[in-house]
Design an enzyme around this catalytic site. Structure first.
Site, PDB file in Angstrom:
ATOM      1  N   LEU A 158      -5.226  56.531  74.915  1.00 32.41           N
ATOM      2  CA  LEU A 158      -5.012  56.046  73.548  1.00 32.41           C
ATOM      3  C   LEU A 158      -3.955  55.344  72.772  1.00 32.41           C
ATOM      4  O   LEU A 158      -3.019  54.234  73.598  1.00 32.41           O
ATOM      5  CB  LEU A 158      -4.812  56.511  71.847  1.00 32.41           C
ATOM      6  N   TYR A 159      -2.838  56.688  73.029  1.00 31.01           N
ATOM      7  CA  TYR A 159      -0.807  56.371  73.168  1.00 31.01           C
ATOM      8  C   TYR A 159      -0.549  55.978  74.495  1.00 31.01           C
ATOM      9  O   TYR A 159       0.143  55.085  74.487  1.00 31.01           O
ATOM     10  CB  TYR A 159      -0.960  57.842  72.998  1.00 31.01           C
ATOM     11  N   THR A 160      -1.177  56.298  75.169  1.00 28.43           N
ATOM     12  CA  THR A 160      -0.265  56.335  76.572  1.00 28.43           C
ATOM     13  C   THR A 160      -0.281  54.059  77.092  1.00 28.43           C
ATOM     14  O   THR A 160       0.192  53.790  76.861  1.00 28.43           O
ATOM     15  CB  THR A 160      -0.974  56.511  78.030  1.00 28.43           C
ATOM     16  N   SER A 162      -0.956  51.898  74.558  1.00 30.13           N
ATOM     17  CA  SER A 162       0.152  51.798  73.201  1.00 30.13           C
ATOM     18  C   SER A 162       1.184  51.533  74.021  1.00 30.13           C
ATOM     19  O   SER A 162       1.941  50.091  73.738  1.00 30.13           O
ATOM     20  CB  SER A 162      -0.298  51.970  72.331  1.00 30.13           C
TER      21      SER A 162
END
Length: 269
Positions: A158-160, A162
């Site tokens: 999710l973070y990567t 984004s």
């Protein structure tokens, strides 16, 4: 001797965090007038008080991913100082490296929306609200990427994803807005700050620095926010990087030269 940002009016979002507060301090020291915005009114008030509540600083508490709040930030700048010439985003939410196989299917959609709304959506909403100002002042946008914007292992999917998307924002808007507005970013590695987790996953805030982190870095050094703030000043300056747009300055303590070593994660599936 005048500062490198003398005469500039800057909007800094995520201003009460470890990196954001360092950027605010440095911008003020370099002569800018600053609108500091953050979701948390308490830490925002503490920041202003720690700085002596200078006349060159106004604060706005609110959700940076909200359109009405974005307009309020711009209006606050107009009331206090004038048109914004520098927009800087230090807003971010982390997924605490949650692995894809650990995400329940019925959680995935909401968690993805939260992560991307904050890490990508807030930048787009803010930039749309401030675009007329930046165009009028031939201004600069300075965004915050991450090691995870360039390589895997710096967060979960999710973070990567984004942060990879944020690099696309930098490049596309640099393309669309040239020559009037310059758009660049800084990609930090590990910072001594607290990372907010995803509420949809029930995650809280955690320290970004884990025991042993320093020894895992090629430079064996964890930079402070104050040490990184100079990169933001350089990209915010009208003169120092006049020929630079669509660029990301990587300040990851050398991580990209070696990567984050880890065994294969699929053995336990």
């Amino acid at each position: 001797m005048t500062g490198r940002l003398e005469g500039e009016i800057a909007l800094v979002t995520g201003a009460a965090g470890g990196l954001g507060s360092a950027v605010v301090r440095r911008y003020l020291a370099e002569g800018a007038k600053v609108v500091a915005a953050d979701l948390r009114p308490g830490p925002l008030k503490e920041l202003a008080e720690a700085l002596g509540s200078p006349a060159e600083l106004v604060t706005v508490a609110g959700d940076a991913s909200d359109w009405e709040t974005s307009k309020e930030m711009v209006e606050a700048a107009h009331r206090a100082f004038g048109q914004i010439s520098v927009y800087t985003s230090c807003v971010g939410v982390y997924d605490h490296n949650v692995q894809f196989s650990e995400l329940a299917g019925d959680q995935l959609g909401a968690a993805l929306l939260e992560c991307w709304r904050i890490n990508v959506g807030s930048v787009l909403v803010n930039l749309r609200a401030v675009l007329d100002d930046l165009a009028a002042t031939r201004g600069r946008a300075v965004l915050t990427g991450s090691y995870a914007a360039h390589a895997p292992g710096g967060g979960g999917v999710l973070y990567t994803s984004s942060k990879h998307a944020l690099l696309g924002v930098v490049k596309q808007l640099a393309h669309e807005l040239a020559p009037t507005v310059r758009v660049n970013a800084v990609s930090p590695g590990v910072l001594p700050t607290v990372m907010t987790g995803l509420g949809t996953l029930g995650q809280g805030a955690k320290d970004a620095v884990l025991p042993g982190t320093e020894q895992a870095l090629p430079l064996r050094q964890i930079p402070t926010g104050d040490e990184l703030a100079g990169l933001y000043v350089t990209l915010a300056s009208a003169a120092d990087t006049a020929a630079v747009t669509g660029t990301v300055l990587v300040a990851d303590s050398g991580l990209l030269t070696r990567g984050l070593g880890s065994p294969s994660g699929g053995d336990e599936l």
